[in-house]
Design an enzyme around this catalytic site. Sequence first.
Site, PDB file in Angstrom:
ATOM      1  N   GLU A  36      21.902  26.049  33.708  1.00 28.80           N
ATOM      2  CA  GLU A  36      22.344  26.851  34.851  1.00 28.80           C
ATOM      3  C   GLU A  36      22.445  26.017  36.129  1.00 28.80           C
ATOM      4  O   GLU A  36      23.335  26.231  36.941  1.00 28.80           O
ATOM      5  CB  GLU A  36      21.420  28.056  35.068  1.00 28.80           C
ATOM      6  CG  GLU A  36      21.478  29.098  33.942  1.00 28.80           C
ATOM      7  CD  GLU A  36      22.872  29.680  33.715  1.00 28.80           C
ATOM      8  OE1 GLU A  36      23.702  29.643  34.643  1.00 28.80           O
ATOM      9  OE2 GLU A  36      23.141  30.154  32.591  1.00 28.80           O
ATOM     10  N   CYS A 191      39.572  37.378  32.086  1.00 30.14           N
ATOM     11  CA  CYS A 191      39.845  37.767  33.483  1.00 30.14           C
ATOM     12  C   CYS A 191      39.772  36.520  34.358  1.00 30.14           C
ATOM     13  O   CYS A 191      39.006  36.432  35.307  1.00 30.14           O
ATOM     14  CB  CYS A 191      38.844  38.841  33.916  1.00 30.14           C
ATOM     15  SG  CYS A 191      39.382  39.760  35.367  1.00 30.14           S
ATOM     16  N   CYS A 198      45.838  39.724  30.775  1.00 31.05           N
ATOM     17  CA  CYS A 198      45.794  41.193  30.882  1.00 31.05           C
ATOM     18  C   CYS A 198      46.419  41.880  29.664  1.00 31.05           C
ATOM     19  O   CYS A 198      45.979  42.952  29.257  1.00 31.05           O
ATOM     20  CB  CYS A 198      46.501  41.649  32.140  1.00 31.05           C
ATOM     21  SG  CYS A 198      45.802  40.923  33.619  1.00 31.05           S
ATOM     22  N   CYS A 201      43.877  42.363  27.209  1.00 31.02           N
ATOM     23  CA  CYS A 201      42.557  42.738  27.726  1.00 31.02           C
ATOM     24  C   CYS A 201      42.170  44.157  27.340  1.00 31.02           C
ATOM     25  O   CYS A 201      42.923  45.110  27.565  1.00 31.02           O
ATOM     26  CB  CYS A 201      42.530  42.583  29.248  1.00 31.02           C
ATOM     27  SG  CYS A 201      40.933  43.042  29.934  1.00 31.02           S
ATOM     28  N   CYS A 207      41.822  49.260  34.319  1.00 30.80           N
ATOM     29  CA  CYS A 207      41.688  48.242  35.375  1.00 30.80           C
ATOM     30  C   CYS A 207      42.620  48.585  36.530  1.00 30.80           C
ATOM     31  O   CYS A 207      43.848  48.604  36.380  1.00 30.80           O
ATOM     32  CB  CYS A 207      42.015  46.857  34.808  1.00 30.80           C
ATOM     33  SG  CYS A 207      42.003  45.566  36.065  1.00 30.80           S
TER      34      CYS A 207
END
Length: 352
Positions: A36, A191, A198, A201, A207
């Site tokens: 991270e 995304c 899209c 998606c 959305c």
Amino acid sequence: MPKDFTNKLLEWNRNQNNRSMPWKGESDPYRIWLSEIILQQTRVEQGTAYYKKFISFFPTIVDLANASEKDIFKNWEGLGYYTRCRNLIATARIIAFEYGGLFPSAYPEILALPGIGQYTAAAISSFAFGLPYAVIDGNVERIIARYFGISTPVGSAAGKKEYIRIAADLLDIKNPAVYNQAIMDFGATICKPQNPLCVHCIQARDCYAFQKGMINKFPLKKPSLKRKKRWLYYFIVNAGKDKIWIRERTEKDIWQNLYEFILWETGKIIPQDKVHKTSFFRDNFGKRGFCIRHISEAFSQTLTHQSITGLFVHLNKPLDKVPGYQSVSKESLMEYPFPKIISDYIKNSPFL
Ligand code: ADE
């Protein structure tokens, strides 16, 4: 509806998410933390090699805590944003020497460690300890802004609050680790900032941005910042045969703890044929009979708030003393951690 989004995200994750990364599914908090920190300002493709290198050089947090700063910075070289590396060392030492080598398992304690902000604390808490904290970064904000049509700019105080509230609502509290990794992967592969997928998606029907044909309008941003320009002239001067003068940057400034050649900084670029006429050159070198053998092309690097240009100036003869600098052999030069523009120059220069 928040739960529709979450259910569809988890369904996509079960059936279609085939993104694989070495830290995925990991439960060792040291490895999660390390990944991270590396990924805070680095893309996965570049970060993966560094993650593997760190795990192999420093298999446990105690190994990292006991290593020399020079070795750790050398392994970090090229990743940039060196404050991360300083904080990495500080946190490793706190955990090794104050927590007996055991990573703390409560969110407030994790958040209190150097270099760990809300995003990283949520990632570690959920991945390593199964705690219900939602990650929020630029990817998550983009997904939320598009899906719900949020018009509060990201980065504004009001936006921050709004995104935190929505992200907490969307989290699957029964399985925060799976949910958090799924939303990161969804932002990276579906995304995406540019050319989101899209058409494929699973969320497209609900959305807002897709339905209104406004995918590229979200998220709204605050106006971008102006960068300060800095010109760094590095004088490469020998210290006797096959040795060179360098120093560690110790000031509270960019590149603290990295090394550099003899530096002269100015606020504007100097034409190549005028460098020897500057007062810096005259006072330090010209009066002692030095002349310039070669000036490199400009090397540039853009940092968050600054735009840096570095030029490298080779002089014709050695100096015996340079206060504040140390002499090192040319062969050992690459053992020192340098800012990217300097290590790029050293690797490519025919003179070094
Ligand atoms: N960016 C930050 N943390 C990440 C993770 N765990 N997986 C992918 N990208 C990330």
